[in-house]
Design a protein around this motif. Structure first.
Motif, PDB file in Angstrom:
ATOM      1  N   GLY A 131       6.920  -4.046 -20.448  1.00  0.00           N
ATOM      2  CA  GLY A 131       7.396  -4.804 -19.301  1.00  0.00           C
ATOM      3  C   GLY A 131       6.252  -5.246 -18.420  1.00  0.00           C
ATOM      4  O   GLY A 131       5.092  -5.285 -18.848  1.00  0.00           O
ATOM      5  N   VAL A 132       6.588  -5.569 -17.177  1.00  0.00           N
ATOM      6  CA  VAL A 132       5.622  -6.165 -16.248  1.00  0.00           C
ATOM      7  C   VAL A 132       5.639  -5.431 -14.918  1.00  0.00           C
ATOM      8  O   VAL A 132       6.705  -5.098 -14.393  1.00  0.00           O
ATOM      9  CB  VAL A 132       5.958  -7.655 -15.992  1.00  0.00           C
ATOM     10  CG1 VAL A 132       4.948  -8.278 -15.031  1.00  0.00           C
ATOM     11  CG2 VAL A 132       6.008  -8.432 -17.292  1.00  0.00           C
ATOM     12  N   ILE A 133       4.449  -5.189 -14.378  1.00  0.00           N
ATOM     13  CA  ILE A 133       4.303  -4.630 -13.033  1.00  0.00           C
ATOM     14  C   ILE A 133       3.471  -5.601 -12.198  1.00  0.00           C
ATOM     15  O   ILE A 133       2.428  -6.082 -12.656  1.00  0.00           O
ATOM     16  CB  ILE A 133       3.601  -3.258 -13.061  1.00  0.00           C
ATOM     17  CG1 ILE A 133       4.425  -2.235 -13.841  1.00  0.00           C
ATOM     18  CG2 ILE A 133       3.339  -2.755 -11.634  1.00  0.00           C
ATOM     19  CD1 ILE A 133       3.675  -0.947 -14.146  1.00  0.00           C
ATOM     20  N   ILE A 134       3.948  -5.861 -10.990  1.00  0.00           N
ATOM     21  CA  ILE A 134       3.149  -6.633 -10.036  1.00  0.00           C
ATOM     22  C   ILE A 134       3.024  -5.811  -8.761  1.00  0.00           C
ATOM     23  O   ILE A 134       4.024  -5.391  -8.178  1.00  0.00           O
ATOM     24  CB  ILE A 134       3.782  -7.995  -9.715  1.00  0.00           C
ATOM     25  CG1 ILE A 134       3.831  -8.864 -10.967  1.00  0.00           C
ATOM     26  CG2 ILE A 134       2.990  -8.704  -8.613  1.00  0.00           C
ATOM     27  CD1 ILE A 134       4.515 -10.192 -10.769  1.00  0.00           C
ATOM     28  N   ASN A 135       1.790  -5.582  -8.343  1.00  0.00           N
ATOM     29  CA  ASN A 135       1.516  -4.871  -7.095  1.00  0.00           C
ATOM     30  C   ASN A 135       1.066  -5.873  -6.035  1.00  0.00           C
ATOM     31  O   ASN A 135       0.236  -6.735  -6.314  1.00  0.00           O
ATOM     32  CB  ASN A 135       0.425  -3.825  -7.301  1.00  0.00           C
ATOM     33  CG  ASN A 135       0.832  -2.758  -8.301  1.00  0.00           C
ATOM     34  OD1 ASN A 135       1.979  -2.333  -8.323  1.00  0.00           O
ATOM     35  ND2 ASN A 135      -0.109  -2.320  -9.125  1.00  0.00           N
ATOM     36  N   MET A 136       1.611  -5.727  -4.820  1.00  0.00           N
ATOM     37  CA  MET A 136       1.213  -6.623  -3.747  1.00  0.00           C
ATOM     38  C   MET A 136      -0.037  -6.076  -3.070  1.00  0.00           C
ATOM     39  O   MET A 136       0.024  -5.079  -2.339  1.00  0.00           O
ATOM     40  CB  MET A 136       2.349  -6.788  -2.745  1.00  0.00           C
ATOM     41  CG  MET A 136       2.198  -7.998  -1.844  1.00  0.00           C
ATOM     42  SD  MET A 136       2.066  -9.576  -2.735  1.00  0.00           S
ATOM     43  CE  MET A 136       3.609  -9.575  -3.648  1.00  0.00           C
ATOM     44  N   ALA A 137      -1.163  -6.709  -3.331  1.00  0.00           N
ATOM     45  CA  ALA A 137      -2.420  -6.332  -2.681  1.00  0.00           C
ATOM     46  C   ALA A 137      -2.599  -7.248  -1.460  1.00  0.00           C
ATOM     47  O   ALA A 137      -1.642  -7.538  -0.752  1.00  0.00           O
ATOM     48  CB  ALA A 137      -3.578  -6.442  -3.656  1.00  0.00           C
ATOM     49  N   SER A 138      -3.797  -7.728  -1.214  1.00  0.00           N
ATOM     50  CA  SER A 138      -4.061  -8.576  -0.051  1.00  0.00           C
ATOM     51  C   SER A 138      -5.490  -9.078  -0.134  1.00  0.00           C
ATOM     52  O   SER A 138      -6.342  -8.436  -0.763  1.00  0.00           O
ATOM     53  CB  SER A 138      -3.871  -7.775   1.234  1.00  0.00           C
ATOM     54  OG  SER A 138      -4.400  -8.461   2.357  1.00  0.00           O
ATOM     55  N   ILE A 139      -5.755 -10.177   0.550  1.00  0.00           N
ATOM     56  CA  ILE A 139      -7.152 -10.605   0.653  1.00  0.00           C
ATOM     57  C   ILE A 139      -7.981  -9.559   1.400  1.00  0.00           C
ATOM     58  O   ILE A 139      -9.207  -9.550   1.292  1.00  0.00           O
ATOM     59  CB  ILE A 139      -7.294 -11.980   1.331  1.00  0.00           C
ATOM     60  CG1 ILE A 139      -6.685 -11.954   2.745  1.00  0.00           C
ATOM     61  CG2 ILE A 139      -6.695 -13.075   0.475  1.00  0.00           C
ATOM     62  CD1 ILE A 139      -7.104 -13.126   3.603  1.00  0.00           C
ATOM     63  N   ALA A 140      -7.295  -8.654   2.129  1.00  0.00           N
ATOM     64  CA  ALA A 140      -8.004  -7.561   2.804  1.00  0.00           C
ATOM     65  C   ALA A 140      -8.681  -6.629   1.806  1.00  0.00           C
ATOM     66  O   ALA A 140      -9.597  -5.887   2.164  1.00  0.00           O
ATOM     67  CB  ALA A 140      -7.039  -6.764   3.674  1.00  0.00           C
ATOM     68  N   ALA A 141      -8.240  -6.671   0.545  1.00  0.00           N
ATOM     69  CA  ALA A 141      -8.883  -5.868  -0.498  1.00  0.00           C
ATOM     70  C   ALA A 141     -10.119  -6.557  -1.044  1.00  0.00           C
ATOM     71  O   ALA A 141     -10.901  -5.940  -1.769  1.00  0.00           O
ATOM     72  CB  ALA A 141      -7.892  -5.617  -1.635  1.00  0.00           C
TER      73      ALA A 141
END
Length: 254
Positions: A131-141
């Protein structure tokens, strides 16, 4: 293209903003969407929005920072095809103005919450053959932002976890990517302006908008469209990547 018919997706923090946009577009493309929020009332607007447009959705009250709560909720939902780790909280402050309590709170939700959901989801994805996993990161990373110490640290961890999961489970047919938005116009932004700049909301909104070289904030639906692509079979060759969606912020702001 981008059909999710027959797919089962979990979206955390889907009560409003980016999470709501992602849950809505996944349902529109045929996915059965399972919304995880702190309380059922927070999920009600998204649930209603999906159902009134003919989609299928369910909601669960669950604190992503609570390991046992997450395991019990994921066990109820059963095997899945897609996990969207979107739940998170913001914090404003430098390292010396961030209290231990606030630091722990951000880490518990934004880092441990992602770990908890990954830990619970991997076995269910394996049962389903991948399957698929999407994690919400940020430009702050990705770059230094003023007054965002704890938030940046947390989102840096999310990006690192994404790469680790992508590497560890590639042979299980599990793809894992992250999305790194710049400023997106959500209810959080409106609340932030109302609380901190009640006398010059319009001026500050314009200033925040112009900080993106493209001249405006992003829309939740634009992040949702990127998430849909990454969840779809059309993105089956993509894993271990981070996708800035930032109006040129990380590359053109110099």
């Amino acid at each position: 293209m981008f059909s999710l018919n027959g797919k089962k997706a979990i979206v955390t923090g889907a009560g409003s903003g980016i999470g709501q946009a992602i849950a809505t577009i996944l349902a529109k493309q045929g996915a059965e969407v399972h919304i995880i929020e702190l309380g059922l009332e927070q999920a009600s607007a998204t649930l209603e929005k999906i159902k009134t447009t003919g989609g299928t959705a369910y909601s669960y009250a669950c604190d992503v920072a609570n390991h046992k709560d997450v395991l019990a909720t994921f066990s109820k939902i059963g095997k899945i095809d897609i996990l969207i780790n979107n739940a998170g909280i913001a914090h404003v402050g430098k390292v010396d103005t961030t209290s231990e309590t606030d630091f722990d709170r951000v880490m518990n939700v934004n880092v441990k919450g992602v770990y908890n959901c990954l830990h619970a989801a991997i076995p269910q994805l394996r049962i389903n053959g991948g399957g698929v996993i999407i994690n919400m990161a940020s430009i702050a990373a990705l770059i230094g932002l003023p007054d965002r110490f704890a938030y940046s640290a947390a989102k840096g961890a999310v990006k690192a976890m994404t790469m680790s999961v992508a590497k560890d489970y590639i042979n299980d047919n599990i793809r894992c990517n992250s999305i790194s938005p710049a400023r997106v116009h959500t209810p959080f932004v409106d609340g932030f302006l109302q609380k901190n700049y009640p006398d010059n909301i319009e001026e500050m909104f314009e200033k925040l908008s112009k900080s993106q070289p493209i001249g405006r904030m992003g829309k939740p639906e634009e992040v949702g469209a990127l998430a849909l692509f990454l969840c779809s079979n059309e993105a089956s060759f993509i894993t271990g990547c981070d996708y800035p969606i930032d109006g040129g912020f990380t590359t053109l702001n110099n």
